[in-house]
Write an enzyme that holds these catalytic residues in place. Structure first.
Site, mmCIF file in Angstrom:
data_model
loop_
_atom_site.group_PDB
_atom_site.id
_atom_site.type_symbol
_atom_site.label_atom_id
_atom_site.label_comp_id
_atom_site.label_asym_id
_atom_site.label_seq_id
_atom_site.Cartn_x
_atom_site.Cartn_y
_atom_site.Cartn_z
ATOM 1 C CE LYS A 49 -96.240 9.622 13.849
ATOM 2 N NZ LYS A 49 -96.961 10.755 14.441
HETATM 3 C C1 LIG Z 1 -96.047 12.186 14.761
HETATM 4 C C2 LIG Z 1 -95.200 13.136 14.006
HETATM 5 C C3 LIG Z 1 -94.185 13.915 14.620
HETATM 6 C C4 LIG Z 1 -94.047 14.072 16.111
HETATM 7 O O1 LIG Z 1 -93.826 12.956 16.807
HETATM 8 P P1 LIG Z 1 -94.148 12.865 18.381
HETATM 9 O O2 LIG Z 1 -93.560 11.552 18.743
HETATM 10 O O3 LIG Z 1 -95.630 12.905 18.532
HETATM 11 O O4 LIG Z 1 -93.478 14.014 19.054
HETATM 12 C C5 LIG Z 1 -93.363 14.673 13.811
HETATM 13 N N1 LIG Z 1 -93.520 14.716 12.489
HETATM 14 C C6 LIG Z 1 -94.491 14.025 11.854
HETATM 15 C C7 LIG Z 1 -94.585 14.096 10.369
HETATM 16 C C8 LIG Z 1 -95.375 13.230 12.597
HETATM 17 O O5 LIG Z 1 -96.358 12.578 11.979
#
Ligand SMILES: *Cc1c(COP(=O)(O)O)cnc(C)c1O
Length: 363
Positions: free
Chosen positions: A183
């Site tokens: 992210k």
């Molecule tokens: C990355 C993501 C998640 C999950 O996050 P993690 O930190 O990897 O558990 C949930 N929802 C969306 C839309 C994402 O892009």
């Protein structure tokens, strides 16, 4: 060989990270609301312009803990056009979900497709701000008031997104962030929940620490979802540079959109909001075109990713209901292009040249 990766995580200067890590060694405090954790929580809340922010160990647990903290009822309306975690977090906690189709332009859940009958039978809505594009928060808010529905926004893509000059994270009963390495801002693994009400935040703090109260007595069933000091150190080391990183990414997105405007369809951005440069999706004419362009780009060293694909409504293990043809269609035609830390606009221009070549060859 991959010349242009789909993502490359942002890393701080090694010396900056080492400085924070030495503090951890000096403190001999590794987890459980340590000083770095507290510092990151405060700085992040201030940076994002939100009040009740709580860090957790990942974005999926952020969703799961938010549902528990809000005592979300059984029947939930959600979107099929999101990452697996949006649906799996609900299914994991035995919620009965109904998929509502998306709007073909915004790619977000379409509130007009929530019938009165369905709204009446449900307890909450879990909606994703897809690629950081704000949902129709006003309409969803009106539905939530009319039918007493709790709203949780999966804002994993919406780091530092604003709507009408305010953080988008201030909408809904809670919003969740993922601070995963891929992210735009991260703690390697991590997440955050932003609550509307302080009481929910207080309850959630207890939930992520086994349900312990101040006397270390498990008052209710909790879980372990704490963020540790090593992860918090990464967040602190990255926070200073995040604004600059984001500006670079926004410029790359703008360049992509200018270069490819006549070739593909783009997601329509909501008025009074800003693209946060998190992703660069394009919508192809057909799945055949997508597959051939993708294949050609792979040989040219450009890595792409089908995201989100498949539609969550087509995943049997979630066992969810709903008629969502638009989400199915879009998920077959959408492709995310390289957008990574340190990328510059010249690289975008070079990639676009290869994309144009791939499209011409696919005709
Ligand atoms: C990355 C993501 C998640 C999950 O996050 P993690 O930190 O990897 O558990 C949930 N929802 C969306 C839309 C994402 O892009």
């Amino acid at each position: 060989m991959i010349k242009y990766p789909i993502v490359r995580p942002v890393l701080p200067k090694l010396e900056t990270y080492q400085q924070y890590i030495s503090t951890v060694f000096d403190n001999v405090w590794l987890t459980n609301m340590g000083p770095l954790h507290q510092q990151l929580e405060q700085r992040l809340a201030a940076y994002l312009g939100v009040k009740h922010l709580m860090l957790v160990s990942n974005g999926t647990l952020a969703l799961q803990v938010a549902y528990k903290a809000l005592e979300l009822g059984e029947h939930i309306l959600t979107t099929p056009f999101s990452f697996a975690a949006t649906a799996s977090s609900l299914a994991w906690q035995n919620h009965q979900c109904y998929f509502v189709d998306i709007d073909a332009d915004s790619l977000n859940i379409d509130p007009d497709k929530i019938s009165d009958d369905l709204a009446e039978r449900c307890d909450g809505i879990v909606a994703t701000h897809v690629f950081g594009n704000p949902c129709d928060v006003e309409k969803l808010d009106r539905l939530s008031k009319k039918y007493q529905l709790k709203i949780i926004y999966d804002a994993a893509h919406a780091f530092n997104c604003h709507y009408q000059g305010q953080s988008i994270l201030n909408w809904g009963d809670a919003s969740t962030l993922s601070l995963h390495a891929t992210k735009i801002f991260h703690t390697v693994e991590g997440g955050a929940i932003i609550f509307k009400r302080e009481a929910d935040l207080i309850r959630a703090r207890q939930l992520i620490n086994f349900g312990f109260n101040s006397q270390q007595f498990p008052e209710f069933i909790g879980i372990n979802a704490k963020l540790n000091e090593i992860n918090a150190a990464m967040g602190l080391a990255l926070l200073d540079g995040v604004e600059e990183q984001q500006q670079l990414r926004i410029r790359c997105v703008e360049r992509y959109r200018t270069e490819l405007v006549n070739l593909f369809q783009f997601q329509t951005w909501r008025r009074d909001s800003d693209n946060n440069g998190a992703y660069m999706p394009i919508i192809c004419d057909s799945e055949e075109q997508l597959l051939s362009v993708m294949k050609r780009l792979t040989t040219l060293g450009v890595q792409t990713r089908r995201y989100f694909y498949p539609s969550l409504a087509e995943v049997p293990c979630y066992g969810m209901r709903g008629d969502t043809p638009i989400a199915s269609d879009i998920s077959r035609r959408i492709l995310c292009l390289p957008l990574y830390a340190g990328m510059n606009v010249d690289e975008v221009t070079a990639i676009c040249k290869l994309i144009k070549q791939a499209v011409a060859e696919s005709r």
